[in-house]
Design a protein around this motif. Structure first.
Motif, PDB file in Angstrom:
ATOM      1  N   VAL A  39     -43.927 -70.503  -2.398  1.00  0.00           N
ATOM      2  CA  VAL A  39     -43.129 -69.858  -1.357  1.00  0.00           C
ATOM      3  C   VAL A  39     -41.818 -70.618  -1.214  1.00  0.00           C
ATOM      4  O   VAL A  39     -41.738 -71.670  -0.619  1.00  0.00           O
ATOM      5  CB  VAL A  39     -43.869 -69.850  -0.013  1.00  0.00           C
ATOM      6  N   HIS A 123     -36.409 -71.538   8.242  1.00  0.00           N
ATOM      7  CA  HIS A 123     -37.839 -71.838   8.382  1.00  0.00           C
ATOM      8  C   HIS A 123     -38.624 -70.552   8.663  1.00  0.00           C
ATOM      9  O   HIS A 123     -39.713 -70.341   8.114  1.00  0.00           O
ATOM     10  CB  HIS A 123     -38.059 -72.844   9.511  1.00  0.00           C
ATOM     11  N   LEU A 126     -38.940 -68.538   5.380  1.00  0.00           N
ATOM     12  CA  LEU A 126     -39.829 -69.111   4.377  1.00  0.00           C
ATOM     13  C   LEU A 126     -41.290 -69.157   4.806  1.00  0.00           C
ATOM     14  O   LEU A 126     -42.189 -69.151   3.966  1.00  0.00           O
ATOM     15  CB  LEU A 126     -39.367 -70.522   4.006  1.00  0.00           C
ATOM     16  N   HIS A 127     -41.539 -69.204   6.111  1.00  0.00           N
ATOM     17  CA  HIS A 127     -42.916 -69.370   6.579  1.00  0.00           C
ATOM     18  C   HIS A 127     -43.458 -68.175   7.372  1.00  0.00           C
ATOM     19  O   HIS A 127     -44.676 -68.091   7.573  1.00  0.00           O
ATOM     20  CB  HIS A 127     -43.016 -70.635   7.440  1.00  0.00           C
ATOM     21  N   ARG A 128     -42.570 -67.283   7.802  1.00  0.00           N
ATOM     22  CA  ARG A 128     -43.029 -66.105   8.544  1.00  0.00           C
ATOM     23  C   ARG A 128     -42.496 -64.837   7.881  1.00  0.00           C
ATOM     24  O   ARG A 128     -42.139 -63.866   8.532  1.00  0.00           O
ATOM     25  CB  ARG A 128     -42.546 -66.204   9.995  1.00  0.00           C
ATOM     26  N   TYR A 129     -42.468 -64.858   6.556  1.00  0.00           N
ATOM     27  CA  TYR A 129     -41.857 -63.795   5.758  1.00  0.00           C
ATOM     28  C   TYR A 129     -42.517 -62.426   5.950  1.00  0.00           C
ATOM     29  O   TYR A 129     -41.927 -61.400   5.640  1.00  0.00           O
ATOM     30  CB  TYR A 129     -41.905 -64.164   4.274  1.00  0.00           C
ATOM     31  N   ALA A 168     -38.181 -64.436  -0.662  1.00  0.00           N
ATOM     32  CA  ALA A 168     -39.345 -65.178  -0.188  1.00  0.00           C
ATOM     33  C   ALA A 168     -40.595 -64.318  -0.235  1.00  0.00           C
ATOM     34  O   ALA A 168     -41.680 -64.780  -0.622  1.00  0.00           O
ATOM     35  CB  ALA A 168     -39.097 -65.673   1.236  1.00  0.00           C
ATOM     36  N   ARG A 172     -43.893 -64.981  -2.795  1.00  0.00           N
ATOM     37  CA  ARG A 172     -45.270 -65.079  -2.304  1.00  0.00           C
ATOM     38  C   ARG A 172     -46.146 -63.985  -2.905  1.00  0.00           C
ATOM     39  O   ARG A 172     -47.309 -64.225  -3.259  1.00  0.00           O
ATOM     40  CB  ARG A 172     -45.275 -64.986  -0.780  1.00  0.00           C
TER      41      ARG A 172
END
Length: 226
Positions: A39, A123, A126-129, A168, A172
């Motif tokens: 990711v 952020h 990248l983490h809550r795509y 992103a 994933r």
């Protein structure tokens, strides 16, 4: 200028060394390559037109870290390869920190990481795509107006917030297709696409292969190496 990648066979638990020239030893140069996968967004370092240079000596140098790295490389033993990889990553992080602190970051996104608003938006991407982000919602996360956020983000990261979000999601999705048993529809929904058709279209545009065909090729590759 374009550089040719020199590949040296990697023996088990060893680190390759290359000596240039026939004369006595002079300058010792350590080179390493770090590949970012999973990711994340490919191409963050592609904007670099020249190498980043850091001196060993000085109170804020990297001498101690490289001493450990070189000592491990000179006497390979069990675990040398993963240890040297970890040390190189540590040195890269420290190098980037020093560049930011000195205000001499060679890449726009490095300086942008010190911007709390842009960092929060990155952020989230990248983490809550999987969330249905828009430029407006990302601007709200960053605490900026839509126009200001879009302009500053694109300048820092070389692409628009939505393009980066799509990258992103697809990164994933590619990982899930290769490592999970979920259907194409499930993978599409998991990474934030509203339909299989829109996901398949975006995946083909990015990787020049259909998601189903990519999964099939991944399974064939895994079987051949097992």
């Amino acid at each position: 200028m374009p550089r040719r990648r020199l590949r040296v066979p990697l023996f088990k638990e060893s680190v390759p060394t290359i000596q240039a020239g026939e004369g006595p030893a002079g300058i010792v140069t350590v080179c390493g390559e770090i590949r970012f996968e999973g990711v994340g967004i490919p191409g963050f370092f592609a904007q670099s037109g020249e190498p980043m240079i850091e001196h060993f000596d000085g109170p804020d140098g990297l001498r101690e870290h490289f001493i450990v790295l070189l000592a491990e490389s000179a006497r390979p033993q069990f675990g040398t390869r993963p240890l040297t990889e970890a040390l190189l990553k540590q040195c890269l992080i420290l190098l980037l920190r020093r560049k930011i602190e000195r205000g001499g970051a060679p890449l726009p996104w490095i300086a942008a990481l010190s911007d709390r608003g842009l960092s929060k938006a990155l952020h989230a991407i990248l983490h809550r795509y999987s969330e249905p982000f828009t430029v407006e919602t990302l601007a709200s996360i960053a605490g900026m107006s839509r126009a200001s956020f879009a302009s500053r983000f694109t300048k820092a990261f070389g692409q628009t917030p939505i393009c980066l979000l799509r990258s992103a999601r697809l990164s994933r999705a590619r990982e899930l297709l290769a490592t999970s048993d979920g259907s194409i529809d499930q993978v599409a929904r998991c990474v934030g696409f509203s339909s299989r058709s829109s996901f398949s279209h975006a995946f083909r545009q990015a990787y020049e292969i259909d998601p189903l065909a990519f999964r099939s090729s991944s399974l064939v590759g895994a079987d051949s190496t097992s």
